[in-house]
Write a protein that holds these residues in place. Sequence first.
Motif, PDB file in Angstrom:
ATOM      1  N   SER A 143      -6.295  -6.133  -7.738  1.00  0.00           N
ATOM      2  CA  SER A 143      -5.424  -6.034  -6.567  1.00  0.00           C
ATOM      3  C   SER A 143      -3.967  -6.004  -7.028  1.00  0.00           C
ATOM      4  N   ILE A 144      -3.249  -4.941  -6.634  1.00  0.00           N
ATOM      5  CA  ILE A 144      -1.888  -4.700  -7.115  1.00  0.00           C
ATOM      6  C   ILE A 144      -0.920  -4.660  -5.938  1.00  0.00           C
ATOM      7  N   LEU A 145       0.249  -5.282  -6.124  1.00  0.00           N
ATOM      8  CA  LEU A 145       1.337  -5.169  -5.148  1.00  0.00           C
ATOM      9  C   LEU A 145       2.509  -4.460  -5.822  1.00  0.00           C
ATOM     10  N   VAL A 146       2.903  -3.319  -5.271  1.00  0.00           N
ATOM     11  CA  VAL A 146       4.050  -2.561  -5.782  1.00  0.00           C
ATOM     12  C   VAL A 146       5.261  -2.874  -4.910  1.00  0.00           C
ATOM     13  N   VAL A 147       6.353  -3.324  -5.547  1.00  0.00           N
ATOM     14  CA  VAL A 147       7.563  -3.704  -4.820  1.00  0.00           C
ATOM     15  C   VAL A 147       8.721  -2.834  -5.324  1.00  0.00           C
ATOM     16  N   ASP A 148       9.155  -1.886  -4.486  1.00  0.00           N
ATOM     17  CA  ASP A 148      10.244  -0.981  -4.878  1.00  0.00           C
ATOM     18  C   ASP A 148      10.871  -0.421  -3.606  1.00  0.00           C
ATOM     19  N   ASP A 149      12.210  -0.465  -3.517  1.00  0.00           N
ATOM     20  CA  ASP A 149      12.874   0.011  -2.303  1.00  0.00           C
ATOM     21  C   ASP A 149      12.986   1.528  -2.259  1.00  0.00           C
ATOM     22  N   ASP A 150      12.753   2.191  -3.393  1.00  0.00           N
ATOM     23  CA  ASP A 150      12.803   3.656  -3.445  1.00  0.00           C
ATOM     24  C   ASP A 150      11.452   4.205  -3.015  1.00  0.00           C
ATOM     25  N   ILE A 151      11.418   4.910  -1.873  1.00  0.00           N
ATOM     26  CA  ILE A 151      10.140   5.371  -1.332  1.00  0.00           C
ATOM     27  C   ILE A 151       9.433   6.333  -2.273  1.00  0.00           C
ATOM     28  N   GLY A 152      10.211   7.167  -2.974  1.00  0.00           N
ATOM     29  CA  GLY A 152       9.590   8.114  -3.898  1.00  0.00           C
ATOM     30  C   GLY A 152       8.896   7.401  -5.044  1.00  0.00           C
ATOM     31  N   ALA A 153       9.603   6.441  -5.659  1.00  0.00           N
ATOM     32  CA  ALA A 153       9.018   5.683  -6.770  1.00  0.00           C
ATOM     33  C   ALA A 153       7.829   4.859  -6.288  1.00  0.00           C
TER      34      ALA A 153
ATOM     35  N   GLY B 270      -3.647   4.095  -7.491  1.00  0.00           N
ATOM     36  CA  GLY B 270      -4.641   3.984  -6.422  1.00  0.00           C
ATOM     37  C   GLY B 270      -6.047   4.382  -6.804  1.00  0.00           C
ATOM     38  N   GLY B 271      -6.192   5.291  -7.760  1.00  0.00           N
ATOM     39  CA  GLY B 271      -7.542   5.700  -8.144  1.00  0.00           C
ATOM     40  C   GLY B 271      -8.300   4.633  -8.903  1.00  0.00           C
ATOM     41  N   ARG B 272      -7.566   3.683  -9.499  1.00  0.00           N
ATOM     42  CA  ARG B 272      -8.202   2.658 -10.325  1.00  0.00           C
ATOM     43  C   ARG B 272      -8.121   1.260  -9.707  1.00  0.00           C
ATOM     44  N   PHE B 273      -7.098   1.017  -8.880  1.00  0.00           N
ATOM     45  CA  PHE B 273      -6.871  -0.326  -8.345  1.00  0.00           C
ATOM     46  C   PHE B 273      -6.681  -0.276  -6.827  1.00  0.00           C
ATOM     47  N   ASP B 274      -6.800  -1.449  -6.186  1.00  0.00           N
ATOM     48  CA  ASP B 274      -6.451  -1.588  -4.771  1.00  0.00           C
ATOM     49  C   ASP B 274      -4.957  -1.892  -4.700  1.00  0.00           C
ATOM     50  N   VAL B 275      -4.199  -1.015  -4.050  1.00  0.00           N
ATOM     51  CA  VAL B 275      -2.740  -1.091  -4.109  1.00  0.00           C
ATOM     52  C   VAL B 275      -2.142  -1.328  -2.723  1.00  0.00           C
ATOM     53  N   ALA B 276      -1.273  -2.353  -2.636  1.00  0.00           N
ATOM     54  CA  ALA B 276      -0.447  -2.582  -1.449  1.00  0.00           C
ATOM     55  C   ALA B 276       1.006  -2.366  -1.861  1.00  0.00           C
ATOM     56  N   THR B 277       1.870  -2.035  -0.898  1.00  0.00           N
ATOM     57  CA  THR B 277       3.274  -1.762  -1.230  1.00  0.00           C
ATOM     58  C   THR B 277       4.205  -2.432  -0.233  1.00  0.00           C
ATOM     59  N   THR B 278       5.425  -2.663  -0.681  1.00  0.00           N
ATOM     60  CA  THR B 278       6.500  -3.110   0.203  1.00  0.00           C
ATOM     61  C   THR B 278       7.831  -2.677  -0.396  1.00  0.00           C
TER      62      THR B 278
ATOM     63  N   GLU C 221       6.408 -13.190   0.741  1.00  0.00           N
ATOM     64  CA  GLU C 221       5.489 -13.565   1.824  1.00  0.00           C
ATOM     65  C   GLU C 221       4.076 -13.060   1.546  1.00  0.00           C
ATOM     66  N   LEU C 222       3.970 -11.807   1.086  1.00  0.00           N
ATOM     67  CA  LEU C 222       2.650 -11.221   0.827  1.00  0.00           C
ATOM     68  C   LEU C 222       1.901 -11.978  -0.265  1.00  0.00           C
ATOM     69  N   VAL C 223       2.615 -12.406  -1.294  1.00  0.00           N
ATOM     70  CA  VAL C 223       1.984 -13.143  -2.393  1.00  0.00           C
ATOM     71  C   VAL C 223       1.457 -14.493  -1.909  1.00  0.00           C
ATOM     72  N   LYS C 224       2.142 -15.094  -0.936  1.00  0.00           N
ATOM     73  CA  LYS C 224       1.670 -16.359  -0.370  1.00  0.00           C
ATOM     74  C   LYS C 224       0.428 -16.156   0.498  1.00  0.00           C
ATOM     75  N   GLU C 225       0.347 -14.979   1.135  1.00  0.00           N
ATOM     76  CA  GLU C 225      -0.759 -14.703   2.058  1.00  0.00           C
ATOM     77  C   GLU C 225      -2.014 -14.211   1.347  1.00  0.00           C
ATOM     78  N   LYS C 226      -1.844 -13.509   0.234  1.00  0.00           N
ATOM     79  CA  LYS C 226      -2.980 -12.892  -0.448  1.00  0.00           C
ATOM     80  C   LYS C 226      -2.847 -13.090  -1.948  1.00  0.00           C
ATOM     81  N   GLU C 227      -3.977 -13.223  -2.614  1.00  0.00           N
ATOM     82  CA  GLU C 227      -3.959 -13.416  -4.063  1.00  0.00           C
ATOM     83  C   GLU C 227      -4.005 -12.054  -4.761  1.00  0.00           C
ATOM     84  N   PHE C 228      -2.871 -11.621  -5.278  1.00  0.00           N
ATOM     85  CA  PHE C 228      -2.789 -10.379  -6.042  1.00  0.00           C
ATOM     86  C   PHE C 228      -2.981 -10.686  -7.525  1.00  0.00           C
TER      87      PHE C 228
END
Length: 370
Positions: A6-16, A25-33, A41-48
């Motif tokens: 489970s991966i969380l990607v944190v980047d303000d640049d929408i393209g990146a 995404g093909g190898r991992f479950d990916v969430a973004t913000t 907040e997300l890290v407190k709610e879910k175990e990445f």
Amino acid sequence: MQSRGSILVVDDDIGARESMKMILGGRFDVATTDRGYKAIELVKEKEFDVVVLDIRMPDITGIEVLKKIKENEPSPEVMMVTAFAALDTAKDAMKLGAYDYVEKPFKSFDELRNAVSKGIDRKMKMAKSLQLAKDFDEVRKQLLQLEKLSSLGQIASEVIHELATPITGVLGYSEFLLDQECNGIIKNSLQKIKSEAERCQNLIRNVLTFARKPENIKKPVNANEIVRRTVDIKAYQISLDNIKLVLNLDPELPIILADFGLIQQVILNIINNAQDVLKKHDKERLILISTKSDADNIFITIENSGPFIPTEHIDMIFEPYFTTKGAENGTGLGLSISRDIINSHNGEISVKNNNTIGVTFTIRLPIYKE
């Protein structure tokens, strides 16, 4: 099937941000913000497993996000993403707990995937290390409990040996006085003293037999006698908890080849467990011990009127260290040792919940045939 991670990607640049989601995404479950505070907040709610974190964020720096994330336990692995201009900051981030960094633009998709896979491996190894530490701590507690029990057993053995001498004296004097001329009231009282002294003497003999170091010496023995002598040890203590103990023993029970003390240990352990359950039970408190036989085996059943064993526990009840009492109240070894003892006698021990209420343990042992 192995977890994808489970991966969380944190980047303000929408393209990146979207490109990293596509690559991973093909190898991992990916969430973004796109916000650092949202990531916290997300890290407190879910175990990445891994957080891919850009150093430059509009609301809070990546370094501050890293510090906040590492305050959580267990915390995810964190990999920094940086442009060349912030390379020194990325290196500083590793001193604060980040495991790696990659520079933008990425040299290849595999560079990013491999860096994230490295974080997944670290997370798995850390989880295993924490579990090993937890298991070790549990074993340590069990060993401390066993050490306490061993010390108590030694003390109890010494006390019982000391008690044997005065009990023998009481028995001898009561027999002497009974041979003298005395009125009926005194004679009746002396007879009660003699009877109670004999009961204490039998109890001491039974406890000492049980406390001897087991050598697994099998001899022809009647299982009814093992049951009776075990009950003698427990009868008074059980009565204090308002538990009724009933025997239904087959008078024609065949002989078995067994180690008296070891089979007694098994029966005593099951009775002890039943007592622990029943003394907290606000309904009928009953232990029923029965014996019977067929052509090849004898059976000892020990039933209690307590609550059912939970379904999820019943298949684990004979496993080493399994206990619902907590390490301070039980070692979780009693029933496991009992199973090993019965197996060493070519027998079988089982447990089941009764149809309406209560639990039944059944011990099967082969009949001794010369």
